[in-house]
Design an enzyme around this catalytic site. Structure first.
Site, short mmCIF file in Angstrom:
data_model
loop_
_atom_site.label_atom_id
_atom_site.label_comp_id
_atom_site.label_asym_id
_atom_site.label_seq_id
_atom_site.Cartn_x
_atom_site.Cartn_y
_atom_site.Cartn_z
N GLU A 49 25.37 68.25 32.59
CA GLU A 49 25.23 69.54 33.07
C GLU A 49 26.33 69.88 34.56
OE1 GLU A 49 22.73 72.88 33.29
OE2 GLU A 49 22.70 71.16 31.76
N ASP A 60 21.41 76.47 45.73
CA ASP A 60 22.16 75.31 45.94
C ASP A 60 21.93 74.74 47.24
OD1 ASP A 60 22.76 74.42 43.37
OD2 ASP A 60 24.67 75.37 43.59
#
Length: 268
Positions: A49, A60
């Site tokens: 990924e 994030d």
């Protein structure tokens, strides 16, 4: 897309789950990024990924934001990321490669052009973190046109309608979110909800991989025990990179150890 089907078939035959590491492309530099990815694969990663660094990553936490900053400091651009992807695919013809990214980068040169580039360099799937399912139609259409699996996030509070939609339109795998919030190893993933996995299976969804807060082997075992097909770990890996930027040999040793232990937890 077929690479995911092959992978899950092979793992099922061996009674293993998938361990999928996440890293930012180009962190801490393009050359070192390739070394890191080779190391992850050699240590047992079942799929990759990969992030394309973005200046405003809403989903994030600080660890992965810092990885993007290191990549930017090394001069990494989306164009360089595609060169790295082409190189990974050339060296590793069978491993599934997924991108985890933000819509702005997809829009930049047009949605169709983006998926065409993905197909050219051998990317298998794309997950766009800031596009909710109900806004995903143009992205999924372009993805399928170019043979790329559109990946959808299944949140812990997904209702039945959303589960059916994800099952119907997702390909490759389903990203099962451990919890709401931002990424980060310090935010431990709650155990995946068995009923979500059961429902996804009932609706013939692509296999579920649990992500967010997966940082130790026991969590991988728990994901599999709840019925997920595997687990994705990002922040814990990126932290190893961050702590060892000045000592690349030690970095690769620690990455090997971490991935080996996480992969071992997928074997029943």
């Amino acid at each position: 897309m077929e690479r995911y089907q092959q992978l899950f078939k092979q793992l099922a035959a061996k009674k293993e789950g998938a361990f999928v590491p996440f890293v930012q492309l180009g962190d801490p530099s393009p050359a070192m990024s390739l070394n890191i990815i080779d190391t992850l694969i050699a240590a047992g990663a079942d799929a990759l990924e990969l992030g394309i660094p973005f200046s405003d990553p809403l989903a994030d936490g600080p660890t992965i934001q810092n990885a993007a900053l290191r990549a930017f400091a090394a001069g990494v651009t989306p164009g360089i990321c595609f060169e790295i992807l082409a190189e990974i695919r050339q060296k590793h013809p069978t491993i599934p490669i997924g991108l985890l990214m933000y819509a702005n980068l997809v829009f930049h040169n047009g949605i169709d052009h983006f998926y065409q580039r993905c197909a050219e360099v051998g990317v298998d799937s794309v997950l766009i973190a800031d596009v909710p399912f109900e806004e995903s139609a143009p992205f999924r259409a372009a993805a399928l046109r170019h043979g790329i699996a559109p990946i959808f996030i299944c949140p812990p509070n997904a209702d039945d309608d959303l589960l059916r939609e994800i099952a119907s339109h997702g390909r490759g795998y389903t990203y099962l979110l451990s919890r709401a919030g931002v990424t980060g190893a310090e935010n431990h993933g709650q155990l995946p909800l068995n009923h979500l996995v059961d429902k996804l299976r009932e609706y013939n969804a692509a296999p579920a991989l649990q992500g967010f807060g997966i940082s130790e082997p026991a969590q991988v075992k728990a994901s599999l025990a709840a019925g997920a097909a595997g687990a994705i770990s990002g922040s814990a890996i990126v932290k190893i990179i961050e702590k060892n930027v000045a000592q690349p040999v030690e970095m690769l040793v620690q990455l090997t150890r971490f991935v080996t232990e996480m992969k071992a937890a997928t074997r029943s």
